[in-house]
Design an enzyme around this catalytic site. Structure first.
Site, PDB file in Angstrom:
ATOM      1  N   HIS A   1       0.861  -1.187   0.000  1.00  0.00           N
ATOM      2  CA  HIS A   1       0.000   0.000   0.000  1.00  0.00           C
ATOM      3  C   HIS A   1       0.893   1.231   0.000  1.00  0.00           C
ATOM      4  CE1 HIS A   1      -3.138   2.845   1.182  1.00  0.00           C
ATOM      5  NE2 HIS A   1      -3.999   1.925   0.801  1.00  0.00           N
TER       6      HIS A   1
ATOM      7  N   ASP B   1      -8.056  -5.142  -0.185  1.00  0.00           N
ATOM      8  CA  ASP B   1      -8.527  -5.969  -1.303  1.00  0.00           C
ATOM      9  C   ASP B   1      -8.205  -7.444  -1.139  1.00  0.00           C
ATOM     10  OD1 ASP B   1      -7.586  -3.131  -2.914  1.00  0.00           O
ATOM     11  OD2 ASP B   1      -9.619  -3.917  -3.130  1.00  0.00           O
TER      12      ASP B   1
END
Ligand code: SDX
Length: 430
Positions: free
Chosen positions: A308, A365
């Site tokens: 991320h 996700d």
């Protein structure tokens, strides 16, 4: 207390200039370099905006090192446990948790804008049946600006509010229509007596031929997923909505641009890519092979659902979704080989020195696709659902941008490295 400043010195010329420093409620200070070019004749260079704040915002705070996410100051863990998607949408849009009267009015507004214009039933038929639902959503949300000529004045607060309500309200209807179109099944109208997530599942799965009851566990799971996807400060798609909106484009066009950006596998498209990856791995015995590929600089393969830009700790949303994935699987099918592979992959990645050193943790996700699969949602609808949740955040961020009296059109500069100035040469001389 005196204004904090940063001094920038040009060592080539000895010129020094002071730039003001702004302190936020949480997070690092920011150096205000708006006059840098005017004062010192240079640009900053930050292609991925890794060290650049594009705006001031009061909506969301993320602490990537701690793994903290606050919506209007409230920790995501508390909202996930105690709230629901429409209450969180109100909080994100208006800045405070609603009173009962405010909540009931907001729910009434969203519920009574859930239908789309009947022309959309013809419009959607222009898409091939095998069109990806995200392509349908990009088209239909953009096309909404063709229907609301009564509320396209972006400087009018009432138009801003009704447009946000219409977009949040119609996303489930458009999403379900996109799915039904690929299935060749009749479109199902929203039912106002149902809750937001429940209504979406009803429009997705019910058929005129028989009654359909939404499983309350599925509705709750989806509502939680929508809360977790609702907002995430200046991510790529939200920055796209802000940049598109900064030209004065209407909110439907700006939202359509955001949906297009979200579609990419590095961003919202990752949930679909995670399922494809888990299915490609197929067997826990092949995990090491894929982890090796993810570490191989020569191989473009990345472990989807890991890493991320901001979180250098476990994504707090992934923790919540992970717990729910296990609960859903245990309450529905009892076991899902893809969940087994996901848990094994997570275990390996969290101990592998490459991932530890680069601080690559599972993100939001990684587990959401497992839940969508358990809810019977087809893989090509995963990012559509992400967009459904994120519409609340896009609208709050768009409204914050468009309402800012200091608003200016976003127009980055560049470092030009192309050909030096030269003159046109006739073709017979080239
Ligand atoms: C979302 O911004 C947001 O807030 C987004 C989001 C939201 O709510 O809006 O949180 C939603 O988009 C979550 C992210 C979903 N994407 C994925 O899961 C795709 C896989 N992840 C990567 O593509 C990547 O981690 C990003 C795009 C998410 C972040 O990339 P960065 O911050 O630009 O980091 P990077 O590409 O510079 O990577 C740093 C290093 C690199 O190695 P080096 O060049 O330093 O040697 O880590 C490596 C990368 O190669 N790396 C990975 C990896 N992610 C980064 N290696 C293997 N597998 C990965 N997944």
């Amino acid at each position: 207390m005196s204004q904090k400043t940063f001094t920038v010195t040009n060592n080539a010329t000895g010129q020094s200039e002071e730039f003001p420093v702004h302190e936020g409620t949480h997070g690092p200070d920011v150096v205000d370099i708006r006059t840098l070019y005017q004062k010192m004749g240079v640009f900053t260079y930050d292609p991925g905006f890794k060290s650049t704040a594009s705006c001031e915002s009061s909506i969301t705070f993320i602490d990537g090192e701690e793994g903290t996410l606050l919506y209007r100051g409230y920790p995501i863990e508390q909202l996930a446990e105690k709230s629901n998607f429409l209450e969180v949408s109100y909080l994100i849009m208006y800045g405070e948790l609603p009173t009962k009267a405010q909540y009931d009015h907001f729910v009434e507004m969203i519920t009574h804008h859930s239908m789309v214009h009947e022309s959309f039933r013809d419009f959607i038929k222009g898409f091939r049946p095998d069109a990806h639902p995200m392509s349908v959503m990009v088209g239909m949300v953009g096309a909404m600006s063709a229907f609301y000529h009564d509320s396209l004045d972006v400087t009018n607060p009432e138009h801003q509010e009704i447009s946000a309500h219409r977009l949040i309200a119609k996303m489930p209807t458009i999403a379900a229509m996109a799915h039904k179109h690929t299935k060749g099944q009749p479109f199902v109208y929203p039912l106002n007596k149902l809750g937001y997530a429940e209504n979406f599942l009803h429009m997705m799965y019910s058929v005129p031929a028989e009654d359909y009851e939404v499983d309350p566990l599925h509705a709750r799971a989806l509502d939680l997923i929508l809360i977790l996807h609702a907002e995430h400060e200046q991510n790529a798609s939200t920055s796209t909505v802000r940049l598109a909106g900064s030209s004065g484009a209407n909110p439907f066009a700006a939202a359509s641009a955001g949906i297009g950006c979200l579609w990419g596998p590095a961003h919202g498209g990752a949930n679909e890519a995670v399922l494809v990856m888990l299915e490609e791995i197929g067997d826990p015995k092949r995990i090491d092979e894929f982890v090796a590929r993810a570490k191989d600089k020569e191989d473009p393969f990345r472990l989807m659902g890991f890493g991320h830009r901001v979180y250098k700790n476990y994504d707090p949303r992934a923790k919540i979704i992970r717990k729910m994935a296990i609960e859903i699987i245990n309450k529905t099918e009892g076991n899902d080989p893809l969940l087994d592979i996901a848990m094994k992959l997570e275990e390996i990645a969290l101990t592998d020195e490459y991932f530890v050193e680069k601080k690559l943790y599972p993100n939001v996700d990684f587990y959401s696709g497992i839940i969508y699969k358990a809810l019977g949602i087809p893989t090509d609808m995963f990012t559509v659902i992400f967009a459904m949740g994120r519409m609340a955040g896009w609208m709050a961020q768009w409204d914050e941008m468009i309402s800012d009296p200091k608003r200016v059109i976003g127009r980055p500069r560049q470092n030009y490295i192309g050909a030096a100035r030269r003159n046109y040469m006739q073709m017979d001389k080239r």
